[in-house]
Design a protein around this motif. Structure first.
Motif: not given
Length: 794
Positions: A302, A304, A363-364, A366, A385, A388
């Motif tokens: 995470d 965030t 994960t995000d 990215d 995610c 997100h």
């Protein structure tokens, strides 16, 4: 000089002529400066000098800028090089262009600079053959800003130490910038002292760059009066946060060293050496490492908290325990967000978890994180995610959300409610056409990554989610309520420990409820009772929901391919929404098109409906994941036997029953096609019944005879006949048939009595072992409660 906060946007080389060379001068230094280099040589704004009657320019901080309406001319004299630079930049601001330093000359005697040339930022042309670009592909070419403009100001140092204008070119070959846009030019962008103070205050309050810029524009009365852009504000805030973290990171290292000294199983690592204050940091406490051994099949990384909204670049590794609660697998402070940093972090985390990689990781969205995961976890399924991406969607498509209120609902339905890849593809393009978004770059980008975030592409992999349509809203929930936008590093440790204590208390409470609050059963099904004794309370409620849901579904045979039978499962009158279950009769395994079991580890109502029509009374062990059971953390060897002994017995009987039933069903279908074949089948069944009856009697006689023979051999031994020349073995003569039947019945009764005694002993033993496990768990709960009470008292 005042600092310039700027953003790189150009690459190139300007070439300019330098004028006459004095006798005491050496070669010209051409400053191949692009706009990036102005970070090192900022040009001063207006308001720091005046021009006297003699034509000299004298620095004066008190003189207002609007009095300096002078245009440069040959012979104009300045007290210093910096004064000349500031004057030309002030002139450029009034006219509407940006400046930079181009070239210089140095003295042969002492190497001091004796001549400078200041030029328009659009002077020269970009050199496309420079080393930094010719050997690599440029993925995102930057805008061409050099157009060969000749506008410039040249100054020479006099013997008196003053600087004289030796050349001035006024005309530009490009349009000039209007006054309301001049603040966007690089040499005129700067953050003043009062503005920095205000930004620092608002950043400490948790405000982001966009909201801070809105406040500054309101405070100064317009964007042109602020003097810098949102990008400058964002860069300043980032640098501010970096300096703050570097100053406080030693506190974190001291904390981790102390934790490791108290418990050697506390793991921590710092990228580089232990003394580097700017390196990335990772740590995992003993509970996190132990929990990973039980629940490390799926992990969320995470990020965030590393967003600009938060002051801490904090990134926890989390998972899900047997109660469906978030648990911690370790934490990191990410100071450097490069691919190498993430490679180090993931490898370090994997080493702390005994090099046991997860099945899946979330994960995000990215690109840098994805590149690192592909190298460190090549066998893990990587998911972006969804929460997100939905959040980013609101930012990227804010104009669509405002113009079309129904777009959000349609977007969620397309992503969450489609049942197959084909359905999603069709729905996606219909959505783009409906809202005219076919050419939207961000939507094209996330569509190209659809296999890593859209559920229909991920349902074949375990992610420990309770529902197929769960929106992952709790992905960053472990520290919610403890860490927020205003949390700094000095506050972090106390809040971190409070979060851990709170999560542990909730887990202990869930363990207690599972052991001491038996759930209410809603059906007479042995399967429901079995599940209530195996699953934790939370998971059983979810299973019960699926089991009760089967009452509204009908399962009908759609295809029969020998041992593999396909069933169509749907609600009455909703055949168009049917799911298909493939059931292997011999292996007692089923796979559903919804893939809920593969995704969440909980059996779906469609498979349960098939089990109902095939008379499968209990859950096969395959469908009971230990990570969802109340004994998920137990390491006792007999657990599996304790859980599944009775189920295995039922399965063996059920397998035989279903095999015969399957073959008999095919026989009946063929035989019922005509009256003649039906009559033949009836006769064949009567003969088969007689044959089976005889076989059963023979099986019993043979079994008993073998046991009688073995018993006789033990008690009587061998009857030996001896004479002088030889020994002859004579076996005991068989007894009369009536006598054998009596002994068979007697042995059968003894066998049944022995079986009953064995079953009673086994039941008592399992009961004792189960009670021991429950007592062990209750003691563990009491110990945890005592620890929490002691911490509260301290």
């Amino acid at each position: 000089m005042m600092d310039n906060e700027v953003l790189d946007f150009d690459i190139g080389v300007g070439v300019s002529s330098g004028g006459d060379v004095d006798d005491d001068a050496i070669d010209i230094e051409h400053h191949a400066l692009d706009d990036d280099d102005m970070l090192d040589s900022p040009i001063m704004p207006c308001g720091n000098g005046l021009v006297g009657n003699s034509g000299n320019y004298f620095p004066n901080q008190e003189e207002p800028c609007d009095l300096l309406d002078l245009e440069p001319f040959d012979g104009l004299e300045f007290e210093s090089e910096e004064a000349a630079k500031a004057f030309y930049n002030s002139y450029a601001r009034r006219i509407g262009f940006s400046t930079r330093v181009s070239s210089s000359r140095r003295s042969r005697r002492d190497g001091a600079i004796i001549q400078r040339q200041f030029v328009c930022a659009k002077e020269g042309f970009r050199n496309m053959n420079e080393k930094r670009t010719k050997d690599r592909e440029i993925k995102r070419p930057r805008t061409i800003t050099r157009v060969g403009c000749k506008a410039s100001l040249s100054v020479k140092m006099q013997d008196s130490g003053k600087w004289l204008v030796s050349g001035f070119v006024k005309d530009h070959n490009h349009e000039l910038v209007p006054p309301d846009q001049v603040h966007c030019l690089r040499s005129h962008r700067q953050i003043s002292g009062p503005a920095k103070t205000l930004i620092d205050t608002l950043q400490a309050a948790g405000m982001g760059p966009r909201r801070i810029m809105s406040a500054l524009i309101k405070e100064y009365g317009g964007i042109s009066k602020v003097g810098f852009t949102e990008v400058d504000c964002r860069n300043y805030m980032r640098n501010n946060r970096q300096k703050s973290i570097e100053g406080e990171i030693q506190l974190l290292l001291d904390y981790l060293r102390q934790m490791n000294a108290d418990n050697p199983n506390f793991f921590y690592a710092v990228q580089g050496s232990d003394d580097q204050s700017v390196g990335n940091v990772f740590w995992a406490d003993p509970k996190a490492r132990m929990d990973f051994t039980y629940f490390g099949d799926t992990v969320t990384f995470d990020t965030t908290y590393r967003s600009n909204r938060y002051r801490l670049p904090f990134a926890p590794f989390t998972g899900v325990n047997h109660h469906g609660q978030p648990i911690l697998f370790g934490c990191a402070f990410i100071i450097n967000e490069t691919e190498a940093s993430f490679l180090w972090l993931f490898n370090t985390w994997l080493a702390a978890m005994s090099t046991h990689p997860p099945v899946s990781i979330t994960t995000d969205h990215d690109a840098v994180i994805r590149a690192a995961i592909m190298q460190v976890f090549p066998g893990a399924r990587h998911r972006f995610c969804k929460w997100h991406i939905f959040k980013k969607c609101q930012e990227k498509l804010s104009h669509v959300f405002l113009k079309h209120p129904s777009f959000e609902s349609d977007f969620h339905k397309c992503v969450n409610m489609t049942e197959s890849v084909e359905d999603f593809e069709s729905c996606w393009f219909s959505l783009l056409d409906k809202y005219e978004l076919r050419d939207h770059e961000w939507l094209q980008a996330i569509y190209s990554d659809r296999r890593q975030w859209v559920p229909v592409y991920l349902r074949d992999t375990f992610f420990a989610e309770m529902s197929l349509t769960q929106r992952s809203d709790s992905i960053n929930s472990y520290f919610d309520g403890y860490i927020n936008a205003s949390t700094n590093l000095s506050q972090f440790f106390k809040l971190y420990e409070k979060a851990l204590e709170s999560r542990l208390e909730k887990e202990v409470k869930a363990d207690y409820d599972t052991m001491n609050s038996p759930p209410v059963l809603k059906t007479p099904s042995p399967m429901e009772k079995q599940a209530s004794e195996l699953y934790t309370r939370k998971l059983f409620m979810r299973f019960q929901e699926e089991l009760v849901g089967t009452l509204t579904f009908m399962a009908s045979k759609a295809d029969d391919d020998g041992d593999l039978v396909t069933y169509q499962v749907a609600k009455y009158g909703e055949a168009h929404k049917a799911h298909f279950v493939k059931f292997n009769v011999l292996e007692m395994r089923a796979n559903c098109s919804c893939q809920m079991f593969e995704f969440s580890g909980i059996i779906c109502r469609h498979i349960l409906a098939v089990f109902r029509v095939t008379n499968l009374l209990t859950l096969p062990p395959y469908y009971i994941l230990k990570r969802w059971t109340r004994n998920a953390k137990s390491s006792v060897i007999f657990d599996d036997y304790n859980l599944h002994a009775y189920a295995n017995y039922l399965e063996s009987h059920t397998v035989r029953y279903n095999t015969l039933r399957h073959k008999a069903s095919n026989f009946v279908q063929e035989a019922g096609k005509s009256l003649y074949t039906c009559d033949v089948a009836v006769v064949a069944l009567q003969e088969a019944a007689k044959t089976v009856s005889l076989a059963m009697n023979k099986e019993v006689r043979r079994t008993m005879a073998n046991r009688h023979f073995k018993a006789s051999s033990v008690t009587d031994g061998k009857r030996m006949c001896c004479n002088e020349d030889c020994q002859q073995e004579v076996l005991a003569q068989p007894e009369p048939e009536d006598e054998m039947d009596k002994k068979i019945n007697q042995l059968r009764n003894e066998l049944e009595l022995a079986n009953r005694k064995c079953e009673a002993y086994r039941t008592n033993l399992l009961s004792v072992l189960k009670e021991m496990e429950e007592q062990k768990l209750q003691v563990s709960i009491k110990v945890q409660n005592i620890k929490i009470s002691l911490k509260d008292n301290l």
